[in-house]
Motif scaffolding. Structure first.
Motif, mmCIF file in Angstrom:
data_model
loop_
_atom_site.group_PDB
_atom_site.id
_atom_site.type_symbol
_atom_site.label_atom_id
_atom_site.label_comp_id
_atom_site.label_asym_id
_atom_site.label_seq_id
_atom_site.Cartn_x
_atom_site.Cartn_y
_atom_site.Cartn_z
ATOM 1 N N ALA A 51 67.282 54.768 16.627
ATOM 2 C CA ALA A 51 65.970 54.066 16.680
ATOM 3 C C ALA A 51 65.419 53.841 18.182
ATOM 4 C CB ALA A 51 65.945 52.542 16.197
ATOM 5 N N TRP A 52 66.333 53.409 19.196
ATOM 6 C CA TRP A 52 65.902 53.556 20.632
ATOM 7 C C TRP A 52 65.434 54.650 21.085
ATOM 8 C CZ3 TRP A 52 69.632 52.536 25.157
ATOM 9 C CH2 TRP A 52 68.804 52.067 26.242
ATOM 10 N N VAL A 53 66.139 55.884 20.899
ATOM 11 C CA VAL A 53 65.554 57.296 21.311
ATOM 12 C C VAL A 53 64.423 57.352 20.510
ATOM 13 C CG1 VAL A 53 66.349 59.593 21.137
ATOM 14 C CG2 VAL A 53 68.039 57.953 21.890
ATOM 15 N N ILE A 54 64.183 57.340 19.425
ATOM 16 C CA ILE A 54 62.810 57.691 18.695
ATOM 17 C C ILE A 54 61.727 56.873 19.160
ATOM 18 C CG2 ILE A 54 61.646 57.294 16.433
ATOM 19 C CD1 ILE A 54 64.230 58.299 15.055
ATOM 20 N N SER A 55 62.006 55.355 19.495
ATOM 21 C CA SER A 55 60.996 54.621 20.110
ATOM 22 C C SER A 55 60.327 55.233 21.540
ATOM 23 C CB SER A 55 61.305 53.198 19.962
ATOM 24 O OG SER A 55 61.652 52.876 19.062
ATOM 25 N N ALA A 56 61.390 55.690 22.230
ATOM 26 C CA ALA A 56 61.275 56.052 23.492
ATOM 27 C C ALA A 56 60.376 57.638 23.549
ATOM 28 C CB ALA A 56 62.371 56.589 24.117
ATOM 29 N N ALA A 57 60.752 58.456 22.447
ATOM 30 C CA ALA A 57 60.157 59.625 22.541
ATOM 31 C C ALA A 57 58.626 59.320 22.141
ATOM 32 C CB ALA A 57 60.891 60.615 21.521
ATOM 33 N N ALA A 58 58.423 58.511 21.044
ATOM 34 C CA ALA A 58 57.296 58.128 20.483
ATOM 35 C C ALA A 58 56.108 57.607 21.717
ATOM 36 C CB ALA A 58 57.015 57.105 19.378
ATOM 37 N N LEU A 59 56.909 56.624 22.633
ATOM 38 C CA LEU A 59 56.160 56.129 23.627
ATOM 39 C C LEU A 59 55.926 57.082 24.614
ATOM 40 C CD1 LEU A 59 55.150 53.625 25.190
ATOM 41 C CD2 LEU A 59 57.324 53.393 25.892
ATOM 42 N N LEU A 60 56.686 58.194 24.907
ATOM 43 C CA LEU A 60 56.345 59.330 25.754
ATOM 44 C C LEU A 60 55.244 59.997 25.230
ATOM 45 C CD1 LEU A 60 57.484 60.335 28.435
ATOM 46 C CD2 LEU A 60 58.937 61.826 27.142
ATOM 47 N N ILE A 61 55.217 60.363 24.200
ATOM 48 C CA ILE A 61 54.181 61.223 23.655
ATOM 49 C C ILE A 61 52.923 60.484 23.557
ATOM 50 C CG2 ILE A 61 53.354 62.505 21.733
ATOM 51 C CD1 ILE A 61 56.448 63.058 20.891
ATOM 52 N N ALA A 62 52.722 59.112 23.126
ATOM 53 C CA ALA A 62 51.725 58.383 23.341
ATOM 54 C C ALA A 62 51.143 58.203 24.393
ATOM 55 C CB ALA A 62 51.959 57.226 22.694
ATOM 56 N N ALA A 63 51.862 58.155 25.358
ATOM 57 C CA ALA A 63 51.302 57.868 26.680
ATOM 58 C C ALA A 63 50.777 59.155 27.323
ATOM 59 C CB ALA A 63 52.544 57.499 27.715
ATOM 60 N N TRP A 64 51.112 60.316 26.899
ATOM 61 C CA TRP A 64 50.740 61.708 27.420
ATOM 62 C C TRP A 64 49.263 62.042 26.637
ATOM 63 C CZ3 TRP A 64 50.387 66.259 24.051
ATOM 64 C CH2 TRP A 64 50.073 67.436 24.826
ATOM 65 N N ILE A 65 49.116 61.407 25.567
ATOM 66 C CA ILE A 65 47.729 61.584 24.581
ATOM 67 C C ILE A 65 46.690 60.630 24.959
ATOM 68 C CG2 ILE A 65 46.994 61.497 22.320
ATOM 69 C CD1 ILE A 65 49.690 62.540 21.261
ATOM 70 N N VAL A 66 47.158 59.347 25.097
ATOM 71 C CA VAL A 66 46.099 58.243 25.475
ATOM 72 C C VAL A 66 45.722 58.423 26.914
ATOM 73 C CG1 VAL A 66 45.559 55.883 25.306
ATOM 74 C CG2 VAL A 66 46.717 56.907 23.646
ATOM 75 N N PRO A 67 44.185 58.362 27.259
ATOM 76 C CA PRO A 67 43.992 58.360 28.631
ATOM 77 C C PRO A 67 43.949 56.914 29.291
ATOM 78 C CG PRO A 67 42.042 59.222 27.261
ATOM 79 C CD PRO A 67 43.363 58.653 26.116
ATOM 80 N N GLY A 68 44.510 56.909 30.537
ATOM 81 C CA GLY A 68 44.784 55.693 31.080
ATOM 82 C C GLY A 68 46.313 54.978 30.895
ATOM 83 N N ALA A 69 46.900 55.804 30.401
ATOM 84 C CA ALA A 69 48.572 55.548 30.226
ATOM 85 C C ALA A 69 49.572 56.569 30.583
ATOM 86 C CB ALA A 69 48.742 55.145 28.635
ATOM 87 N N SER A 70 50.641 56.217 31.153
ATOM 88 C CA SER A 70 51.468 57.237 31.544
ATOM 89 C C SER A 70 53.000 56.652 31.598
ATOM 90 C CB SER A 70 51.119 57.803 32.970
ATOM 91 O OG SER A 70 51.344 56.812 34.026
ATOM 92 N N VAL A 71 53.904 57.592 31.381
ATOM 93 C CA VAL A 71 55.406 57.197 31.662
ATOM 94 C C VAL A 71 56.095 58.133 32.428
ATOM 95 C CG1 VAL A 71 57.449 57.092 30.321
ATOM 96 C CG2 VAL A 71 55.522 56.421 29.208
ATOM 97 N N ARG A 72 56.619 57.553 33.520
ATOM 98 C CA ARG A 72 57.235 58.366 34.405
ATOM 99 C C ARG A 72 58.017 59.422 34.021
ATOM 100 N NH1 ARG A 72 60.473 54.666 38.507
ATOM 101 N NH2 ARG A 72 58.213 54.271 39.075
ATOM 102 N N ASN A 73 59.037 59.532 33.032
ATOM 103 C CA ASN A 73 60.008 60.410 32.509
ATOM 104 C C ASN A 73 60.669 59.850 31.423
ATOM 105 O OD1 ASN A 73 61.842 58.688 33.629
ATOM 106 N ND2 ASN A 73 61.919 59.856 35.372
#
Length: 661
Positions: A6-28
Motif C-alpha cells: 500500500a505504501w509503494v502504491i501510494s507513493a507511485a500515485a503521488l509521484l504521478i499526480a505531482a507530475w500531472i498537476v501544475p504547481g506540484a512536484s516530487v523530488r524523486n
C-alpha cells in the motif's frame, strides 16, 4: 507485506499526480515514499477529528470538510518533508489529492490489492469503541443485505457466470442455502419493505396510488408518504425494533439508528453520527469522487454502444440518469457499506441495508446486460468485505442476502404502440381529461432525498399530490397500471363503468398488450377481465379463456387480496406476459420493470445460513418474510446457534482486540 504494498502504491500515485498537476512536484521516488508516509500519518489523525464533529447536515458538511482536510494535508506534508513534496497552493494540493486518488484506484486494480480493509476495519472499530454505546456479546447478531430488484434466476446465472463470486462461494461451501419467495401483487420496494420490515403491506396497491376520499396521491418514495405508511403499519412487528439499524431503506422497521431512510429523513438532517465511519478516512471522499466520475463515463460508453449496436429493448439513458446511476453505484453504496461496518463494530443486534444499484441499472440497461452484471459484481465485492469485517465486530454476525422483488424485461407499452396507457384511456372516455403520473422508479426519488438530506433543502412538494381537480388519473407502476375516475369519491363498480364510459373497458381488455383488468362488480364481487374471457375471483368461475392463465398460480389470490384494499383503483390494469419470450411491458418508460405480475419480477430470493430453520412450504408475501426473519433474529439474538449452544466467529480474540488500538 500488505502495508509495504500500500505504501509503494501510494507513493507511485503521488509521484504521478505531482507530475500531472501544475504547481506540484516530487523530488524523486524516495521523496514520494517519504511524503506518502507523512500523508498517511496525517490522514490517520485529521479526518477522524472531522468525522467526530456533531454537526447538522453532516453528510454534506463532512464531505466538504474532508475534501479541505485532504488538500491541507498535502500542504502540511510540503512543510514537513523538506522539499520532497512541493505544492504551490490549496487548489494544486486539492488537484494532487484527486489525481492521486484516481491513480491509486487504477494501481490497486492492476496490483490486485485490497489491503486497506484491515486499516479500515481498525479505524471503524476504534470509532465504535469511543462512541460509548458499543455492546460486546457472544449472542450473534444478524445483517440483512437487500439487493433491490434481483430475481432468483438472475442470481443463479450470475453465480454460475462469475458475477457473484462471494455469494456463489457461500453456497458451494455449504455455509448458506438459497430459497425463493413470492411477492404480493404490488411487486415493488414500498410494498415489499412494508411487509418485510413492518410485518404488513395492506392497502399499498402499487408504487403510487390515489386515496379518492381525500383526493390525495400517495407515493412510496415521498418522505411524508413513507412516514404515513410507517405510521399506519407499525404494530410492534418491526424487524429492527430494540436496537436495530436501518441503512438506505424506504421504511425504518422501527429501528433506533438510521441513515438514508426515507420515512425518517427529517430526523436524519440533524447531527447524525451514522456517517462518521465513512468520513473518518480522507481517502474515501476522494475515491468516491473519482469512481463517481468513472461510473458516469461507463454509462455514457454503455449507452453509446447499445445505440450503435441497436440493442432491443433499449431504454432512455440520457439527461441526469448517468449521474443518478453514479450516485447509487458509488456514493450511496459506499456510505451504506460503511454504515453497516460501523453497526457491526458497535454490536447492534440487527442491521438491514438496501443496495439499489443493480435495480437502477437494470431498469435502463436490461436484466442481464454487461453493465448490469458489473453493478451486481461490485455489490458482491462489498458483501465479501462485510464478511471479512465480522472478525473485528463486537459480536458474531450471520449474513442474510435477500431481494425485495425481481424484474421482468420487455419494450415499454409506449415503445410498442406509439402511445401510452393514459392516451388509450383518454380516447376511450365519454367525457373528462386524463392526468398521467408515471415515469421513473423509487430510486429517482432516493437520490433526490439523499441530496436533500445532505444539503438540508426540503424536497418541493409534489404539485400533483392534491388531485382534487383532476377528472381521470392514470398511474404506472411497472407493468401495473391504475385508473382512477374522480367523478365519485369512491370506487366505481363494473356496472357503473359500463354505463358511464361504455367504450373504456372493451378498449382496455381487448388491447394486445393488456393481459388483465381487475374491477369490482356490484353483483359478482372481484372480477378479472381479459380479451377472451372472464375470471370471477370469489367463486373461481371462468367464462371463456382465463385471463390469468399466463400468470403464476397464486395470481387469483393476489388479485382478490388487492381488490379488498380501501384504495384499490377503479380499474387495475396488468400488462400481457409472453412466457415463451419471458417478456411483458411497463406502463412507464423502463425496459426492465416490476410492480405487477408475470416473469421473474415476483421471484425474489433468500440466501441464508444453512442451519437457520426454513419450513418446507412456499413463502408467499412479504409479511411471511417478516415472520421468518424475526424468528431468525430472535433465535440469534438470544444466543442460540444450531444445537442450542452459543457460537462466535473465528479469531474471537482478534475480533475484540481490547488493547490493539
Amino acid at each position: 507485506m500488505g502495508f509495504l504494498s500500500a505504501w509503494v502504491i501510494s507513493a507511485a500515485a503521488l509521484l504521478i499526480a505531482a507530475w500531472i498537476v501544475p504547481g506540484a512536484s516530487v523530488r524523486n521516488f524516495g521523496g514520494a515514499l517519504v511524503a506518502a508516509l507523512v500523508i498517511a500519518v496525517l490522514n490517520a489523525l485529521l479526518p477522524p477529528l472531522v468525522a467526530a464533529l456533531r454537526l447538522p447536515l453532516m453528510l454534506l458538511v463532512g464531505f466538504v470538510l474532508v475534501l479541505m482536510v485532504d488538500a491541507l494535508t498535502l500542504l502540511a506534508a510540503d512543510n514537513l518533508t523538506n522539499g520532497d513534496l512541493s505544492v504551490d497552493s490549496f487548489w494544486s494540493a486539492l488537484g494532487v489529492a484527486l489525481v492521486a486518488a484516481a491513480v491509486g484506484v487504477v494501481l490497486d486494480v492492476v496490483a490486485g490489492s485490497n489491503d486497506d480493509d484491515t486499516y479500515t476495519f481498525r479505524v471503524i472499530q476504534r470509532i465504535a469503541r469511543r462512541g460509548g454505546d458499543r455492546v460486546i456479546t457472544d449472542a450473534p447478531g444478524i445483517v440483512f443485505l437487500e439487493i433491490d430488484g434481483l430475481a432468483l434466476p438472475v442470481l443463479q446465472r450470475a453465480m454460475r457466470d462469475g458475477s457473484a463470486p462471494n455469494m456463489a462461494r457461500w453456497l458451494s461451501d455449504g455455509s448458506h442455502a438459497l430459497a425463493e419467495w413470492e411477492t404480493d401483487l404490488s411487486s415493488q420496494t414500498g410494498a415489499s419493505q412494508a411487509g418485510i420490515l413492518l410485518g404488513s403491506n395492506t392497502d399499498i396497491p402499487a408504487f403510487r396510488w390515489v386515496e379518492k376520499e381525500t383526493a390525495t396521491l400517495m407515493t412510496c418514495s415521498a418522505p411524508p408518504d413513507c412516514a404515513e405508511i410507517e405510521r399506519r403499519h407499525t404494530s410492534g412487528r418491526g424487524l429492527l425494533a430494540d436496537g436495530g439499524a436501518s441503512r438506505g431503506n424506504l421504511l425504518s422497521g422501527e429501528a433506533d439508528h438510521m441513515i438514508l431512510t426515507v420515512s425518517r429523513i427529517d430526523a436524519e438532517k440533524r447531527a447524525n453520527p451514522g456517517y462518521r465511519a465513512f468520513l473518518a478516512n480522507g481517502f474515501n471522499v476522494m475515491r468516491a469522487l473519482v469512481l463517481f466520475g468513472w461510473e458516469v463515463v461507463l454509462e455514457w460508453s454503455a449507452a453509446s454502444r447499445s445505440k450503435r449496436r441497436d440493442v432491443r429493448p433499449r431504454g432512455h439513458r440520457g439527461g441526469y440518469y448517468p449521474f443518478m446511476r453514479a450516485a447509487l453505484c458509488v456514493v450511496v453504496r459506499d456510505v451504506i457499506v460503511y454504515g453497516v461496518l460501523a453497526d457491526m463494530m458497535k454490536g447492534r443486534p440487527a442491521v438491514y441495508a438496501t443496495f439499489s444499484s443493480y435495480d437502477e441499472v437494470a431498469h435502463h440497461s436490461g436484466l442481464e446486460r454487461a453493465d448490469t452484471m458489473e453493478a451486481l459484481r461490485k455489490l458482491d465485492q462489498q458483501f465479501g468485505r462485510i464478511e471479512r469485517a465480522r472478525r473485528y465486530a463486537a459480536r458474531p454476525y450471520e449474513l442474510v442476502v435477500l431481494s425485495d422483488h425481481g424484474q421482468t424485461q420487455g419494450a415499454t407499452f409506449k415503445q410498442r404502440n406509439g402511445y401510452g396507457l393514459d392516451e388509450l384511456v383518454e380516447r376511450s372516455l365519454e367525457h373528462g381529461g386524463v392526468t398521467e403520473i408515471a415515469g421513473g422508479d423509487e430510486q429517482n426519488s432516493m437520490v433526490g432525498h439523499a441530496i436533500g438530506e445532505a444539503t438540508g433543502t426540503k424536497q418541493q412538494k409534489r404539485p400533483k399530490n392534491d388531485v382534487s381537480d383532476r377528472d381521470v388519473i392514470v398511474l404506472g407502476s411497472g407493468n401495473l397500471g391504475l385508473v382512477y375516475l374522480m367523478e365519485e369519491r369512491r370506487r366505481l363498480t363494473l356496472e357503473e363503468l359500463n354505463v358511464r364510459h361504455p367504450r373504456l373497458l372493451p378498449a382496455l381488455r381487448n388491447h394486445p398488450h393488456v393481459g388483465w383488468l381487475l374491477v369490482r362488480s356490484e353483483h359478482n364481487g372481484a372480477v378479472v377481465l381479459g380479451g377472451q374471457g372472464t375470471h370471477y375471483l370469489a367463486s373461481g368461475r371462468i367464462e371463456g379463456v382465463d385471463p390469468l392463465a399466463a400468470f403464476p398460480p397464486n395470481a387469483p389470490q393476489h388479485l382478490l387480496r388487492t381488490d379488498g384494499f380501501a384504495h384499490v383503483a377503479d380499474i387495475m390494469v396488468g400488462s400481457f406476459y409472453d412466457a415463451a419470450l419471458d417478456e411483458g411491458c411497463a406502463f412507464e418508460e423502463l425496459i426492465s420493470f416490476h410492480g405487477g405480475l408475470g416473469g421473474p419480477q415476483t421471484r425474489p430470493f433468500l440466501l441464508y445460513p444453512e442451519w437457520l430453520p426454513l419450513r418446507n412450504e412456499p413463502i408467499v408475501g412479504a409479511a411471511a418474510v417478516n415472520l421468518l426473519l424475526r424468528g431468525w433474529r430472535a433465535q440469534l439474538n438470544d444466543g442460540v446457534h444450531g444445537n442450542g449452544d452459543t457460537r462466535s466467529q473465528p479469531d474471537r480474540e482478534e475480533r475484540l482486540e481490547p488493547a490493539a488500538l
